[in-house]
Design a protein around this motif. Structure first.
Motif, PDB file in Angstrom:
ATOM      1  N   THR A 197       0.849  -1.192   0.000  1.00  0.00           N
ATOM      2  CA  THR A 197       0.000   0.000   0.000  1.00  0.00           C
ATOM      3  C   THR A 197       0.879   1.234   0.000  1.00  0.00           C
ATOM      4  O   THR A 197       2.039   1.188   0.427  1.00  0.00           O
ATOM      5  CB  THR A 197      -0.926   0.028   1.221  1.00  0.00           C
ATOM      6  N   THR A 198       0.304   2.302  -0.481  1.00  0.00           N
ATOM      7  CA  THR A 198       1.031   3.577  -0.488  1.00  0.00           C
ATOM      8  C   THR A 198       0.645   4.446   0.692  1.00  0.00           C
ATOM      9  O   THR A 198       1.101   5.578   0.791  1.00  0.00           O
ATOM     10  CB  THR A 198       0.733   4.328  -1.794  1.00  0.00           C
ATOM     11  N   ALA A 199      -0.202   3.929   1.582  1.00  0.00           N
ATOM     12  CA  ALA A 199      -0.622   4.709   2.747  1.00  0.00           C
ATOM     13  C   ALA A 199       0.536   4.834   3.740  1.00  0.00           C
ATOM     14  O   ALA A 199       1.443   4.006   3.761  1.00  0.00           O
ATOM     15  CB  ALA A 199      -1.822   4.040   3.409  1.00  0.00           C
ATOM     16  N   PRO A 200       0.502   5.873   4.628  1.00  0.00           N
ATOM     17  CA  PRO A 200       1.554   6.004   5.638  1.00  0.00           C
ATOM     18  C   PRO A 200       1.545   4.816   6.587  1.00  0.00           C
ATOM     19  O   PRO A 200       0.526   4.197   6.843  1.00  0.00           O
ATOM     20  CB  PRO A 200       1.191   7.302   6.361  1.00  0.00           C
ATOM     21  N   PHE A 201       2.708   4.504   7.090  1.00  0.00           N
ATOM     22  CA  PHE A 201       2.779   3.477   8.124  1.00  0.00           C
ATOM     23  C   PHE A 201       3.611   4.020   9.281  1.00  0.00           C
ATOM     24  O   PHE A 201       4.456   4.903   9.109  1.00  0.00           O
ATOM     25  CB  PHE A 201       3.384   2.180   7.580  1.00  0.00           C
ATOM     26  N   ALA A 202       3.342   3.480  10.477  1.00  0.00           N
ATOM     27  CA  ALA A 202       4.061   3.913  11.672  1.00  0.00           C
ATOM     28  C   ALA A 202       4.287   2.707  12.568  1.00  0.00           C
ATOM     29  O   ALA A 202       3.493   1.769  12.606  1.00  0.00           O
ATOM     30  CB  ALA A 202       3.278   4.987  12.416  1.00  0.00           C
ATOM     31  N   THR A 203       5.358   2.738  13.284  1.00  0.00           N
ATOM     32  CA  THR A 203       5.671   1.682  14.247  1.00  0.00           C
ATOM     33  C   THR A 203       6.323   2.312  15.462  1.00  0.00           C
ATOM     34  O   THR A 203       7.095   3.279  15.340  1.00  0.00           O
ATOM     35  CB  THR A 203       6.604   0.630  13.624  1.00  0.00           C
ATOM     36  N   HIS A 204       5.974   1.779  16.627  1.00  0.00           N
ATOM     37  CA  HIS A 204       6.535   2.336  17.863  1.00  0.00           C
ATOM     38  C   HIS A 204       7.957   1.848  18.095  1.00  0.00           C
ATOM     39  O   HIS A 204       8.739   2.497  18.787  1.00  0.00           O
ATOM     40  CB  HIS A 204       5.640   1.954  19.059  1.00  0.00           C
ATOM     41  N   ASP A 205       8.306   0.674  17.483  1.00  0.00           N
ATOM     42  CA  ASP A 205       9.655   0.135  17.669  1.00  0.00           C
ATOM     43  C   ASP A 205       9.982  -0.744  16.460  1.00  0.00           C
ATOM     44  O   ASP A 205       9.381  -1.804  16.275  1.00  0.00           O
ATOM     45  CB  ASP A 205       9.743  -0.675  18.953  1.00  0.00           C
ATOM     46  N   LEU A 206      10.911  -0.297  15.637  1.00  0.00           N
ATOM     47  CA  LEU A 206      11.241  -1.008  14.402  1.00  0.00           C
ATOM     48  C   LEU A 206      11.703  -2.434  14.667  1.00  0.00           C
ATOM     49  O   LEU A 206      11.274  -3.384  14.010  1.00  0.00           O
ATOM     50  CB  LEU A 206      12.330  -0.250  13.631  1.00  0.00           C
ATOM     51  N   LEU A 207      12.582  -2.606  15.641  1.00  0.00           N
ATOM     52  CA  LEU A 207      13.191  -3.914  15.862  1.00  0.00           C
ATOM     53  C   LEU A 207      12.267  -4.875  16.604  1.00  0.00           C
ATOM     54  O   LEU A 207      12.420  -6.095  16.485  1.00  0.00           O
ATOM     55  CB  LEU A 207      14.497  -3.749  16.642  1.00  0.00           C
ATOM     56  N   ALA A 208      11.293  -4.313  17.351  1.00  0.00           N
ATOM     57  CA  ALA A 208      10.410  -5.179  18.143  1.00  0.00           C
ATOM     58  C   ALA A 208       9.060  -5.407  17.493  1.00  0.00           C
ATOM     59  O   ALA A 208       8.275  -6.213  17.983  1.00  0.00           O
ATOM     60  CB  ALA A 208      10.208  -4.572  19.540  1.00  0.00           C
ATOM     61  N   ASP A 209       8.776  -4.718  16.390  1.00  0.00           N
ATOM     62  CA  ASP A 209       7.465  -4.819  15.737  1.00  0.00           C
ATOM     63  C   ASP A 209       7.460  -6.028  14.806  1.00  0.00           C
ATOM     64  O   ASP A 209       8.242  -6.098  13.842  1.00  0.00           O
ATOM     65  CB  ASP A 209       7.164  -3.543  14.961  1.00  0.00           C
ATOM     66  N   ASP A 210       6.560  -6.986  15.084  1.00  0.00           N
ATOM     67  CA  ASP A 210       6.483  -8.193  14.254  1.00  0.00           C
ATOM     68  C   ASP A 210       5.877  -7.917  12.880  1.00  0.00           C
ATOM     69  O   ASP A 210       6.009  -8.742  11.963  1.00  0.00           O
ATOM     70  CB  ASP A 210       5.641  -9.267  14.969  1.00  0.00           C
ATOM     71  N   GLN A 211       5.188  -6.794  12.725  1.00  0.00           N
ATOM     72  CA  GLN A 211       4.541  -6.479  11.458  1.00  0.00           C
ATOM     73  C   GLN A 211       5.495  -5.804  10.459  1.00  0.00           C
ATOM     74  O   GLN A 211       5.098  -5.515   9.340  1.00  0.00           O
ATOM     75  CB  GLN A 211       3.340  -5.540  11.709  1.00  0.00           C
ATOM     76  N   VAL A 212       6.714  -5.525  10.880  1.00  0.00           N
ATOM     77  CA  VAL A 212       7.679  -4.802  10.036  1.00  0.00           C
ATOM     78  C   VAL A 212       8.895  -5.698   9.804  1.00  0.00           C
ATOM     79  O   VAL A 212       9.445  -6.275  10.754  1.00  0.00           O
ATOM     80  CB  VAL A 212       8.115  -3.481  10.678  1.00  0.00           C
TER      81      VAL A 212
END
Length: 650
Positions: free
Chosen positions: A151-166
């Motif tokens: 998707t071209t929508a914005p994405f955000a994560t609270h913690d790059l290394l701990a986020d399982d979705q990233v």
């Protein structure tokens, strides 16, 4: 809060806390006091509910203030980005800086896609970074992949290394660890609406080195900044492209203006030179104008190398010989450099060389200046021709008489004789017709030489089909042909074959003399004598039998080739013996007397000739061919020695 607070007093204090923007701790302190001291006529649970409602109102007010501050910052960012940047790179740096300050993060960077090489490149960065430097190349997905459909929508994560979705590219993950990044939010920078499925042109990343949960307001702010940035990127790109196009058009316009100015100068010069011709100006005036225009010295020469006029300042050492030699060899009227600051332009009338204009000026000449010099040379040629016509000694008028006589045999001889008389030529007296065939490389030089030679001898000159034709006074065609051939070989540096006819009398003999001279020239050429000269008297029956289509050398070889080869290899005298034998009427005795040898010697030589030519060599058919071949050998030998002997005697 004092003990036993009344309802109205408690409400007033809550409203005061809301109005003053007190922190949340103040509301908690108010609730604690109400619990300890109570409120007159109000249950504790009601007080607690009132305080919680007040705190909710307080939260909404604070959120509104945060939004207001964010919108204010977004407006400031929009004003900053709306400035006219000199480059897209400058705008990208401003976007990264505004994005970092908008969310109060540690760093921000922007990547731009390179579709040709299937990667993205960091084009701008703000904040303290060590790995995400400008120019860094990353994978096509920026090194970050998210779970779920693309998707071209914005994405955000609270913690790059701990986020399982990233998911992170190994190289990018290593850089994240080095930088100590945790929270990150990214928005696309594209063309605004991406509903058509077109990939964004780039992405804006804002990151923090602390774990941070992005609020909806923060997502909205950075998303709005991304939309504004995309719009400003597009407008800046279009503006810069328009400015580049405008600059290109301005450069073209300047070039067109310069071309128009040069064309105007050319037209003005042409007009002034035409006015000079019409008003009766002379070579002196023309040379003065040319010298003033180029800031040098201008000299005009005749075809013979004589100076007609010189004007202007500059080096005047008289060393224009090299320039004149170049002018004679030039095939066009375009000026050429002669070295030493000299430029030469030939003066031409039709295909004839009539002189040269030499300019001696400092520096090089531009293309426009060379065109001006050519105009001056063309005008000088017209003035030279006009002066000759006015003086009554124009060579072109004289030569036109010969052209007319050769081109139309039906012209009345009386009219031709009258025209010849007007220019001082009496065709009732003996004259000769001389035709020369020069090489194409010296054609123009031969024509110029022929003009000077014909004028000096009091005759006429013409050019037809690559031949130089001269009508000259005289009575010995052979001698004149040899003189002309020797003079051309000496002056032009190359042998030129020549044929002559005459003496002739009367205008009606011009055509006959021309055809006879051409036949003689063809015979000389067919005999293979380079630079040979002859007339009908020297050629005898050979001139009537031989033409350019016959292979004379091949005929001689077929008739007496073995005898010639035998003499060359053994240094014998079989060919002279053959000549003496036939000259003696076939008598070996008389042939021996002619050769001053014994009769037996002649007999032995004739036996050898019989072995070489065959037993039938004395029969009439073969004997005739042998005698003709011997005759051709004599003529070739005579023609080949004439020009050289003439040159030595002169």
């Amino acid at each position: 809060m004092p003990p036993q607070l009344t309802v109205s007093g408690g409400l007033d204090e809550l409203l005061e806390l809301l109005a003053s923007g007190a922190p949340a701790d103040a509301f908690e302190d108010f609730l604690d006091d109400a619990r300890r001291f109570g409120v007159t006529g109000v249950a504790t649970t009601d007080v607690k509910a009132a305080v919680w409602r007040a705190m909710r109102v307080h939260t909404q007010i604070q959120r509104g203030r945060v939004r207001e501050a964010g919108l204010t910052a977004l407006i400031d960012a929009a004003r900053d980005l709306a400035l006219p940047y000199d480059s897209v790179g400058g705008l990208l740096h401003a976007i990264a800086r505004r994005a970092r300050h908008l969310l109060s993060m540690d760093m921000a960077y922007i990547t731009i896609a390179d579709e040709e090489h299937d990667h993205v490149q960091v084009r701008a960065a703000d904040g303290h970074t060590s790995g995400l430097s400008i120019g860094l190349r990353l994978p096509a997905d920026d090194g970050i992949t998210t779970a779920g459909p693309a998707t071209t929508a914005p994405f955000a994560t609270h913690d790059l290394l701990a986020d399982d979705q990233v998911g992170l590219h190994p190289a990018f993950e290593e850089m994240v660890r080095v930088e100590g990044l945790h929270a990150m939010i990214a928005v696309p920078l594209g063309h605004g609406d991406h509903s058509n499925g077109r990939a964004p042109r780039g992405r804006l990343y804002v990151a923090s080195r602390k774990v941070h949960h992005f609020t909806a307001d923060e997502r909205s702010l950075v998303g709005s900044l991304g939309i504004l940035a995309a719009i400003y990127l597009e407008t800046t790109h279009l503006r810069l492209a328009a400015e580049a196009r405008a600059a290109e058009l301005e450069a073209r316009l300047a070039q067109v203006s310069r071309t128009a100015d040069r064309f105007r100068e050319q037209c003005d010069l042409q007009t002034s030179l035409v006015d000079l011709l019409v008003s009766g100006g002379d070579l002196r005036t023309l040379a003065d104008r040319a010298a003033a225009s180029f800031g040098g010295r201008v000299s005009v020469y005749t075809a013979g190398g004589d100076v007609l006029v010189t004007a202007g300042d500059g080096q005047d050492d008289g060393d224009d010989t090299a320039a004149l030699a170049i002018a004679v060899e030039m095939l066009t009227a375009d000026p050429a450099s002669a070295g030493g600051g000299r430029w030469v332009a030939p003066l031409c009338a039709a295909k004839d060389y009539i002189g040269a204009l030499v300019l001696c000026a400092p520096g090089d000449l531009s293309a426009s200046a060379r065109k001006h010099l050519r105009l001056y040379a063309q005008t000088a040629a017209l003035l030279v021709r006009r002066d000759k016509l006015t003086s009554g000694h124009d060579g072109e008028v004289r030569d036109r008489l010969l052209d007319d006589a050769l081109s139309d045999e039906r012209r009345v001889p009386r009219l031709l004789a009258e025209r010849a008389r007007r220019i001082g030529l009496d065709l009732s007296r003996p004259y000769l017709m001389v035709v020369a065939r020069p090489e194409s490389s010296i054609q123009s030089r031969t024509n110029a030489w022929g003009s000077a030679y014909a004028r000096r001898m009091g005759g006429l000159r013409s050019c037809r089909n690559g031949h130089l034709i001269m009508l000259l006074p005289g009575g010995d065609a052979g001698a004149v042909a040899r003189d002309v051939a020797a003079a051309m070989a000496s002056d032009l540096g190359k042998p030129v074959s020549t044929g002559a006819a005459g003496p002739l009398t009367g205008a009606e003999s011009v055509q006959l003399g021309y055809r006879e001279a051409m036949r003689c020239l063809d015979a000389v050429t067919a005999l293979g004598v380079e630079g040979g000269a002859g007339s009908a008297r020297e050629l005898g029956f050979v001139g009537a039998l031989v033409s350019a289509d016959h292979d004379v050398a091949g005929f001689i070889e077929s008739a007496i080739g073995p005898v010639l080869e035998y003499d060359r290899e053994r240094f014998t005298d079989l060919v002279p013996t053959l000549q003496a034998y036939f000259d003696a009427g076939g008598s070996p005795t008389y042939a021996a007397e002619r050769l001053h040898v014994h009769t037996n010697t002649v007999t032995r030589r004739l036996d050898r000739i019989k072995d070489l030519l065959g037993p039938d060599w004395q029969k009439p058919a073969q004997a005739l061919e042998i005698q003709l071949a011997l005759r051709l050998l004599r003529v070739r030998a005579a023609l080949s020695t004439q020009p050289e002997s003439r040159a030595v005697n002169s």
